[in-house]
Scaffold this motif. Structure first.
Motif, PDB file in Angstrom:
ATOM      1  N   ARG A 196       0.852  -1.193   0.000  1.00 31.23           N
ATOM      2  CA  ARG A 196       0.000   0.000   0.000  1.00 31.23           C
ATOM      3  C   ARG A 196       0.885   1.240   0.000  1.00 31.23           C
ATOM      4  NH1 ARG A 196      -1.666   3.430   4.120  1.00 31.23           N
ATOM      5  NH2 ARG A 196      -3.589   4.608   3.661  1.00 31.23           N
ATOM      6  N   TYR A 197       0.630   2.145  -0.958  1.00 27.89           N
ATOM      7  CA  TYR A 197       1.373   3.399  -1.071  1.00 27.89           C
ATOM      8  C   TYR A 197       0.430   4.565  -0.788  1.00 27.89           C
ATOM      9  CZ  TYR A 197       4.607   0.562  -3.949  1.00 27.89           C
ATOM     10  OH  TYR A 197       5.463  -0.393  -4.429  1.00 27.89           O
ATOM     11  N   PRO A 198       0.463   5.150   0.406  1.00 27.59           N
ATOM     12  CA  PRO A 198      -0.363   6.338   0.646  1.00 27.59           C
ATOM     13  C   PRO A 198       0.222   7.549  -0.063  1.00 27.59           C
ATOM     14  CG  PRO A 198       0.975   5.839   2.576  1.00 27.59           C
ATOM     15  CD  PRO A 198       1.216   4.733   1.592  1.00 27.59           C
ATOM     16  N   GLY A 199      -0.644   8.394  -0.586  1.00 31.83           N
ATOM     17  CA  GLY A 199      -0.190   9.553  -1.340  1.00 31.83           C
ATOM     18  C   GLY A 199       0.426  10.628  -0.468  1.00 31.83           C
ATOM     19  N   SER A 200       1.149  11.527  -1.095  1.00 29.73           N
ATOM     20  CA  SER A 200       1.782  12.641  -0.387  1.00 29.73           C
ATOM     21  C   SER A 200       2.055  13.766  -1.384  1.00 29.73           C
ATOM     22  CB  SER A 200       3.094  12.196   0.259  1.00 29.73           C
ATOM     23  OG  SER A 200       3.767  13.296   0.847  1.00 29.73           O
ATOM     24  N   HIS A 201       2.017  15.014  -0.878  1.00 27.39           N
ATOM     25  CA  HIS A 201       2.386  16.152  -1.712  1.00 27.39           C
ATOM     26  C   HIS A 201       3.784  16.655  -1.376  1.00 27.39           C
ATOM     27  CE1 HIS A 201       0.794  17.971   2.005  1.00 27.39           C
ATOM     28  NE2 HIS A 201       1.633  18.947   1.760  1.00 27.39           N
ATOM     29  N   THR A 219       9.621 -11.451 -11.668  1.00 28.63           N
ATOM     30  CA  THR A 219       8.627 -10.754 -10.859  1.00 28.63           C
ATOM     31  C   THR A 219       7.356 -10.608 -11.678  1.00 28.63           C
ATOM     32  OG1 THR A 219      10.331  -9.499  -9.692  1.00 28.63           O
ATOM     33  CG2 THR A 219       8.089  -8.649  -9.587  1.00 28.63           C
ATOM     34  N   LEU A 220       6.217 -10.945 -11.064  1.00 26.88           N
ATOM     35  CA  LEU A 220       4.909 -10.780 -11.689  1.00 26.88           C
ATOM     36  C   LEU A 220       4.101  -9.836 -10.814  1.00 26.88           C
ATOM     37  CD1 LEU A 220       6.047 -13.525 -12.844  1.00 26.88           C
ATOM     38  CD2 LEU A 220       3.667 -14.229 -13.102  1.00 26.88           C
ATOM     39  N   LEU A 221       3.750  -8.690 -11.358  1.00 31.85           N
ATOM     40  CA  LEU A 221       3.140  -7.613 -10.582  1.00 31.85           C
ATOM     41  C   LEU A 221       1.723  -7.333 -11.046  1.00 31.85           C
ATOM     42  CD1 LEU A 221       3.602  -5.246  -8.477  1.00 31.85           C
ATOM     43  CD2 LEU A 221       4.177  -3.837 -10.475  1.00 31.85           C
ATOM     44  N   LEU A 222       0.805  -7.263 -10.092  1.00 28.82           N
ATOM     45  CA  LEU A 222      -0.568  -6.841 -10.339  1.00 28.82           C
ATOM     46  C   LEU A 222      -0.720  -5.424  -9.808  1.00 28.82           C
ATOM     47  CD1 LEU A 222      -3.380  -7.869 -11.335  1.00 28.82           C
ATOM     48  CD2 LEU A 222      -3.837  -8.519  -8.958  1.00 28.82           C
ATOM     49  N   GLN A 223      -1.109  -4.488 -10.690  1.00 23.76           N
ATOM     50  CA  GLN A 223      -1.263  -3.080 -10.309  1.00 23.76           C
ATOM     51  C   GLN A 223      -2.739  -2.716 -10.220  1.00 23.76           C
ATOM     52  OE1 GLN A 223       1.883  -0.250 -11.974  1.00 23.76           O
ATOM     53  NE2 GLN A 223       1.441  -1.477 -13.773  1.00 23.76           N
ATOM     54  N   ASP A 224      -3.057  -1.772  -9.321  1.00 29.80           N
ATOM     55  CA  ASP A 224      -4.403  -1.214  -9.347  1.00 29.80           C
ATOM     56  C   ASP A 224      -4.473  -0.153 -10.439  1.00 29.80           C
ATOM     57  OD1 ASP A 224      -3.309   1.139  -8.335  1.00 29.80           O
ATOM     58  OD2 ASP A 224      -4.392   1.073  -6.438  1.00 29.80           O
ATOM     59  N   VAL A 277      -4.683  10.174  -2.600  1.00 37.00           N
ATOM     60  CA  VAL A 277      -4.803   8.967  -3.420  1.00 37.00           C
ATOM     61  C   VAL A 277      -3.974   7.860  -2.776  1.00 37.00           C
ATOM     62  CG1 VAL A 277      -4.357   7.935  -5.676  1.00 37.00           C
ATOM     63  CG2 VAL A 277      -5.145  10.315  -5.528  1.00 37.00           C
ATOM     64  N   THR A 278      -4.499   6.656  -2.767  1.00 40.43           N
ATOM     65  CA  THR A 278      -3.762   5.496  -2.262  1.00 40.43           C
ATOM     66  C   THR A 278      -3.601   4.493  -3.393  1.00 40.43           C
ATOM     67  OG1 THR A 278      -4.619   5.782  -0.016  1.00 40.43           O
ATOM     68  CG2 THR A 278      -3.735   3.616  -0.589  1.00 40.43           C
TER      69      THR A 278
END
Length: 347
Positions: A196-201, A219-224, A277-278
């Motif tokens: 989980r990557y929380p957003g930041s300004h 590496t096999l990556l699933l992105q939102d 945005v997360t």
């Protein structure tokens, strides 16, 4: 999530040229498309190091389940996540708080849980090599029992896809299909990360994951739906936007070693989204079994001229011995675990 057709689209931009090559795994077993598939795979792995994988056959229901259980895990109270903190595990399994994993010494703005193969810890003596401590059980949150069921099923499914792809790589390199099976035919050392990557300004908080190469095989990556992944190519950063129904695949340093640098692991990073945005992602890492060493494939005569040896980084040397190589990366990334369970490696 993934229709059973040849059509594959990018969310909200179906007519855009894809940022990376798109490879359909079904073509590996299709006689009239196999030759083109192998050529495209070889190009993608050598010249880019990253590609989109479609035709992987992962069931839509399982994809929905892994997204749901991932979000539910991160929504748990902080105390419950901290109860399974990685600092409790000599096997580097469990939850990592925001800023507690480092990439090249810099904290990453992500929280995550690391889940490996569910295996018992080995009965070791003080004379056994330290890397043997990496094998062991996972940590699971008490109030989310379905996390274990869904993530272990996801890992088993992704392992099957990754092994099919690994064998396709062997054929693309004009090797027997099972040429690299020796890397994965003992106790599995795979890794799954829910992230989980929380957003930041804030400018100093843009590093979701710092520039690095992956240390494993594939590496096999699933992105939102949120962008953030970038690949370095020709000294520029290339965006890798999410693509509906596709996994993002990149090769790791083990394949670079096995091909004497003919295939290159590619530097990449993740930028966090804007404030409010997360971003979520799910990474599966096919890693070699801890015992043994990386073989050197006997490439055909026309290939060695392009095999210039693996890239040398004095700050991150590569070892052919798999166990020491695996331990090295974990010690660097998680200094709190190192301090508690591997103090002999502290400078």
């Amino acid at each position: 999530m993934m229709p059973n057709t040849r059509r594959d689209t990018t969310p909200n931009a179906s007519h855009k040229q894809p940022a990376l090559p798109v490879i359909d795994l079904r073509d590996f077993t299709c006689l009239d498309r196999r030759r083109d598939f192998l050529a495209t795979l070889r190009h993608a792995a050598r010249d880019v190091g990253f590609f989109y994988l479609v035709g992987h056959g992962i069931d839509d229901t399982l994809i929905q389940q892994i997204w749901e259980v991932s979000r539910r895990f991160f929504a748990l109270p902080q105390a419950e996540k901290n109860a399974i903190s990685m600092v409790n595990s000599p096997h580097f399994r469990g939850y990592t708080q925001l800023g507690h994993e480092l990439t090249r010494g810099v904290p990453d703005r992500r929280e995550q849980i690391d889940i490996g193969a569910e295996l018992p810890a080995l009965d070791l003596s003080s004379n056994d090599p330290a890397w043997m401590r990496l094998q062991g059980p996972n940590q699971w949150p008490v109030r989310l029992p379905e996390l274990r069921e869904v993530t272990l099923e996801w890992s088993a499914t992704l392992r099957s896809v990754a092994i099919r792809l690994l064998r396709a790589f062997s054929v693309a390199l004009e090797q027997p299909e099972e040429a690299l099976d020796g890397l994965i035919d003992k106790a599995p050392a795979q890794l799954l990360k829910l992230i989980r990557y929380p957003g930041s300004h804030q400018a100093h908080e843009r590093q979701g994951v710092g520039p690095h190469k992956d240390a494993g095989i594939l590496t096999l990556l699933l992105q939102d739906e949120h962008p953030g992944l970038q690949v370095k190519r020709n000294d520029e950063w290339l965006d890798v936007p999410p693509r509906l129904g596709a996994l993002v695949v990149n090769i790791g340093e083990i394949l670079e070693l096995a091909t004497n640098g003919y295939l290159r692991a590619t530097v990449h990073r993740v930028l966090v989204p804007d404030a409010g945005v997360t971003r979520y992602s799910i990474g599966y890492f096919l890693s070699p079994c801890l015992e043994g060493s990386v073989p050197l494939l006997p490439l055909p005569e026309h290939s060695p001229k392009d095999a210039l040896g693996p890239e040398s980084d004095p700050n991150n040397p590569l070892f052919r011995e798999i166990g020491p190589n695996a331990l090295k990366g974990r010690l660097r990334s998680h200094p709190d675990v190192t301090e508690r369970f591997y103090p002999e490696f502290l400078l």
